[in-house]
Design an enzyme around this catalytic site. Structure first.
Site, mmCIF file in Angstrom:
data_model
loop_
_atom_site.group_PDB
_atom_site.id
_atom_site.type_symbol
_atom_site.label_atom_id
_atom_site.label_comp_id
_atom_site.label_asym_id
_atom_site.label_seq_id
_atom_site.Cartn_x
_atom_site.Cartn_y
_atom_site.Cartn_z
ATOM 1 C CE LYS A 299 23.291 65.386 55.751
ATOM 2 N NZ LYS A 299 23.163 65.836 57.083
ATOM 3 N N GLY A 373 29.305 63.576 56.268
ATOM 4 C CA GLY A 373 28.784 64.768 56.020
ATOM 5 C C GLY A 373 28.403 65.653 57.318
#
Length: 514
Positions: A299, A373
């Site tokens: 991410k 993330g």
């Protein structure tokens, strides 16, 4: 919005059977049909004490659907000509007794073509197959196809061993340009999408396993029919997928695919086991690959591969959704995790009688475990609501960097075991701790759970993690990662399709399937 195809494609779904007795094979054929198979593949050499005439007659007499026959015994001596002759004798008998398809390895098929193809009955289709262990170029595959065509087979089959998902692009290119009926796929977990996307690129057959008979890299029959809806895929189908490593835990396909069909959108969502982001985006750059979800561990890293990043995602420093903009092919990154997670926690507090507060998170201690993330999305969401954020991460420098970005406090991960939160704090787990198969672990001391008013776990497999069960027993409100998953998926669907997601339909799927 591209509309889903109204006519079924011509690709057949085949169930490979490996039972060791004819009775078991007959039962498995019936089961395969009930699970949605169009045909079955039977390995005669897997049958114990195989008696060709007797066993083939029983199989064909009791077949509920077409049979593809393979016979590849391991001979004790190294005499190719004699071995090929014996193998062909059995396959010729299978053809005469009622086989619908017979598969020959390229080497055997070449021998067969010299002597017997002209006498082969048109009632039984001949498949010539070849396993290619190391594909270095599209030209390599084209040369193999030319060799197989020379055998006069009705259908060609190429199986490769993918060491990386990017190698599958050569298979897709071959399928879409081949002028003869072709089956082509790769084995193993990284080869999964070669089965799932086969009908889009023109494969005449794809394989699915019986339920309870899982094979790595092979989807189940049920998932092919129910989740992926392969019947209605065509060359115009837009491909969306989860970029992750690992990827087997993903529930996205059972949510996004039925929803695509529900609204009439011609798309498919597949899991993508990605090892190298740079190479992945270089290879899969065509408009066919229209968008992506991004999971662990990419991410943050994926931000640098986006041509543009939405301001919220840019401030968070993490992207969980990418769209390929149709007008210019540029990759645009978004973050739907942030609002999904924070609104889920807020709604839990509101349900507890705090709805009259200007913001139910304001001034509350927000203890965040994990600064990756998902953790960054939670931290920025909590900051936007005025929470006081305390961050733990096994990488203390990463925790400190996130704390500085959200005006929070970072503490060393080893202090988590003795950390005492203030009464009424909120706990959010944004690590994989507690994810299947390590379901018994929790990220904080069990004794501290009594001090939290809400405990959120980003893990959604299993739906009720050990952390959530322990927190509920301690009196806390609990919020499952399933709720965050649903809300972020709704946001993704809006971005994928450019239209409003059917939220209640998606919620019903999540509540019944997760």
């Amino acid at each position: 919005m591209g509309s889903v195809g109204l006519l079924k494609n011509s690709a057949m779904v085949c169930a490979p059977l490996m039972a060791t007795s004819v009775d078991q094979l007959i039962d498995e054929m019936v089961e395969a049909k009930s699970q949605g198979a169009d045909c079955v593949e039977i390995r005669l050499d897997a049958i114990h004490n195989f008696q060709p005439h007797k066993h083939l007659q029983l199989l064909f007499k009791n077949k509920p659907l077409p049979i593809l026959i393979l016979y590849r015994p391991i001979w004790e001596r190294n005499d190719f000509e004699a071995d090929a002759h014996k193998q062909l004798e059995v396959l010729r008998l299978a053809k005469e007794l009622g086989a619908d398809y017979v598969e020959l390895d390229l080497k055997i098929a070449s021998e067969f073509a010299k002597n017997e193809k002209s006498s082969w009955s048109s009632g039984c289709k001949l498949i010539t197959s070849c396993f290619v262990d190391n594909v270095t170029s599209k030209e390599d595959l084209s040369q193999v196809v030319a060799s197989m065509q020379s055998t006069g087979a009705d259908i060609l089959k190429i199986v490769t061993n993918a060491n990386d998902i990017t190698e599958l692009e050569k298979t897709f290119h071959l399928l879409s340009h081949c002028q003869v009926p072709l089956i082509a796929y790769s084995v193993g977990e990284r080869g999964l999408i070669s089965q799932l996307l086969g009908p889009k690129f023109g494969s005449v057959l794809l394989y699915g396993s019986l339920d309870g008979n899982a094979v790595p890299g092979l989807p189940s029959l049920a998932s092919l029919r129910q989740a992926y809806g392969v019947d209605f895929m065509d060359s115009d189908t837009k491909v969306f997928g989860l970029i992750s490593k690992p990827v087997g835990h993903s529930k996205g396909p059972i949510l996004h695919n039925p929803t695509f069909r529900h609204v009439g959108y011609n798309g498919i969502y597949v899991p993508m086991f990605v090892d190298d982001l740079k190479e992945f985006f270089r290879v899969y750059s065509s408009p066919d690959f229209a968008g992506f979800s991004v999971g662990i561990p990419y991410k943050e890293a994926v931000v640098s591969f986006c041509d543009e990043v939405d301001p919220l995602a840019e401030s968070i420093g993490a992207v969980n959704t990418i769209i390929r903009r149709p007008c210019d092919g540029k990759l645009i990154g978004y973050n739907t995790d942030c609002e999904a997670s924070i609104t889920a926690i807020e709604d839990a507090l509101k349900a507890n009688g705090e709805a009259l507060l200007p913001c139910s998170l304001a001034r509350k201690m927000f203890v965040l475990v994990g600064a990756g993330g998902a953790g960054r999305a939670l931290a920025f969401g909590a900051k936007s609501r005025g929470a006081r954020i305390v961050i733990f991460d096994i990488d203390f420098d990463r925790a400190k960097a996130l704390a500085a970005a959200v005006s929070g406090e970072a503490l060393p991960f080893e202090k988590l075991a003795s950390f005492q939160p203030e009464k009424g704090a909120i706990l959010a787990n944004a690590t994989p701790i507690g994810m299947h198969p390590n379901k018994d672990r929790i990220p904080v001391p069990e004794g501290s759970l009594k001090d939290y008013v809400v405990v959120f776990d980003a893990v959604y497999t299993p739906r009720r993690t050990t952390l959530l069960e322990d927190a509920e027993a301690a009196g806390a409100l609990i919020v499952s990662g399933v709720e965050m998953f649903l809300r972020q998926a709704i946001g993704q669907f809006n971005l994928f399709t450019g239209s409003k997601a059917p939220e209640e339909f998606m919620r019903d799927i999540v509540m019944s399937k997760f």
